[in-house]
Design a protein around this motif. Structure first.
Motif, PDB file in Angstrom:
ATOM      1  N   ARG A 159       0.842  -1.206   0.000  1.00 26.75           N
ATOM      2  CA  ARG A 159       0.000   0.000   0.000  1.00 26.75           C
ATOM      3  C   ARG A 159       0.880   1.260   0.000  1.00 26.75           C
ATOM      4  O   ARG A 159       0.607   2.219  -0.709  1.00 26.75           O
ATOM      5  CB  ARG A 159      -0.923  -0.013   1.216  1.00 26.75           C
ATOM      6  N   LEU A 160       1.956   1.246   0.795  1.00 22.47           N
ATOM      7  CA  LEU A 160       2.865   2.390   0.863  1.00 22.47           C
ATOM      8  C   LEU A 160       3.577   2.596  -0.476  1.00 22.47           C
ATOM      9  O   LEU A 160       3.690   3.722  -0.961  1.00 22.47           O
ATOM     10  CB  LEU A 160       3.870   2.203   1.991  1.00 22.47           C
ATOM     11  N   ALA A 161       4.026   1.507  -1.090  1.00 23.65           N
ATOM     12  CA  ALA A 161       4.696   1.604  -2.392  1.00 23.65           C
ATOM     13  C   ALA A 161       3.733   2.149  -3.454  1.00 23.65           C
ATOM     14  O   ALA A 161       4.105   3.004  -4.265  1.00 23.65           O
ATOM     15  CB  ALA A 161       5.235   0.237  -2.815  1.00 23.65           C
ATOM     16  N   LYS A 162       2.493   1.688  -3.437  1.00 23.54           N
ATOM     17  CA  LYS A 162       1.497   2.183  -4.402  1.00 23.54           C
ATOM     18  C   LYS A 162       1.192   3.656  -4.167  1.00 23.54           C
ATOM     19  O   LYS A 162       1.015   4.420  -5.119  1.00 23.54           O
ATOM     20  CB  LYS A 162       0.215   1.357  -4.305  1.00 23.54           C
ATOM     21  N   THR A 163       1.132   4.060  -2.906  1.00 26.85           N
ATOM     22  CA  THR A 163       0.872   5.470  -2.588  1.00 26.85           C
ATOM     23  C   THR A 163       2.005   6.345  -3.094  1.00 26.85           C
ATOM     24  O   THR A 163       1.770   7.392  -3.700  1.00 26.85           O
ATOM     25  CB  THR A 163       0.686   5.656  -1.065  1.00 26.85           C
ATOM     26  N   VAL A 167       1.727   9.337  -5.843  1.00 24.11           N
ATOM     27  CA  VAL A 167       2.164  10.711  -5.570  1.00 24.11           C
ATOM     28  C   VAL A 167       3.169  11.161  -6.623  1.00 24.11           C
ATOM     29  O   VAL A 167       3.087  12.273  -7.146  1.00 24.11           O
ATOM     30  CB  VAL A 167       2.767  10.817  -4.150  1.00 24.11           C
ATOM     31  N   CYS A 168       4.104  10.284  -6.953  1.00 25.05           N
ATOM     32  CA  CYS A 168       5.111  10.603  -7.969  1.00 25.05           C
ATOM     33  C   CYS A 168       4.446  10.810  -9.326  1.00 25.05           C
ATOM     34  O   CYS A 168       4.730  11.783 -10.029  1.00 25.05           O
ATOM     35  CB  CYS A 168       6.139   9.479  -8.030  1.00 25.05           C
ATOM     36  N   TRP A 169       3.525   9.936  -9.682  1.00 24.93           N
ATOM     37  CA  TRP A 169       2.825  10.037 -10.964  1.00 24.93           C
ATOM     38  C   TRP A 169       2.022  11.334 -11.034  1.00 24.93           C
ATOM     39  O   TRP A 169       2.019  12.029 -12.048  1.00 24.93           O
ATOM     40  CB  TRP A 169       1.911   8.829 -11.141  1.00 24.93           C
ATOM     41  N   ASN A 170       1.331  11.679  -9.946  1.00 28.63           N
ATOM     42  CA  ASN A 170       0.491  12.871  -9.914  1.00 28.63           C
ATOM     43  C   ASN A 170       1.294  14.174  -9.911  1.00 28.63           C
ATOM     44  O   ASN A 170       0.740  15.243 -10.166  1.00 28.63           O
ATOM     45  CB  ASN A 170      -0.454  12.842  -8.716  1.00 28.63           C
TER      46      ASN A 170
END
Length: 182
Positions: A159-163, A167-170
């Motif tokens: 979940r942390l890696a996906k978050t 954030v990086c993508w956004n």
């Protein structure tokens, strides 16, 4: 990873190879040196440990990091640019802190102390997310996350890696993230 982030003591460690940040070359004849301050200040390094002040609440911890990272001046004293910055900075900092807490899913514990060995506070997974959020509020252009999921169960780590990826993508190219997990 520490060498790339410039987080090593060049008197104790010799790094060889070639390293550059954009047009700035940080190596010569196979020897690498630390990046200059103006480049180093845009690089963040989040190591696997958690080192917050236990008595501070989560929101206070992130606000403290934000206050340390925002520049005091953006123009000459007395200029319109500096006056506008001084008026806008507190609100911008609060917005960045609030967004980081939402991104890391710790906004529900904003008023809970971080805690430590002698003071009960947020859970271990929440404390790890506070550590990652501390990095986020400093707004580095290049972020290194070294073992940031250490001690977390696999579901929380995923979940942390996906978050972080979200954030990086956004950020739409405003942030580059390099992570190691083990």
């Amino acid at each position: 990873m520490k060498a790339l982030a410039g987080r090593y003591n060049p008197k104790r460690v010799t790094v060889t190879g070639e390293l550059s940040f954009g047009d700035y070359n940080c190596s010569e004849d196979g020897k690498v040196w630390l990046p200059p301050t103006d480049i180093a200040s845009t690089i963040g390094y989040c190591y696997e440990g958690d080192s917050q002040i236990p008595e501070l609440k989560v929101q206070e911890t992130l606000q403290f990091m934000s206050d340390l990272s925002w520049p005091a001046m953006v123009g000459s004293k007395g200029t319109t640019l500096q006056t506008l910055y001084e008026a806008a900075q507190p609100g911008l900092a609060r917005t960045v802190v609030a967004q980081s807490m939402r991104d890391m899913h710790i906004d529900n514990v904003a008023d809970t102390v971080v805690g430590g060995d002698l003071l009960r506070g947020v859970s271990g997974g929440q404390k790890k997310r506070v550590t990652v959020a501390e990095m986020m509020v400093t707004r580095p252009v290049l972020s290194f996350y070294d073992g940031y999921t250490r001690g977390l169960d696999s579901a929380t780590a995923l979940r942390l890696a996906k978050t972080l990826a979200s954030v990086c993508w956004n950020s739409q190219g405003g942030m580059t993230l390099i992570a190691s997990q083990y």
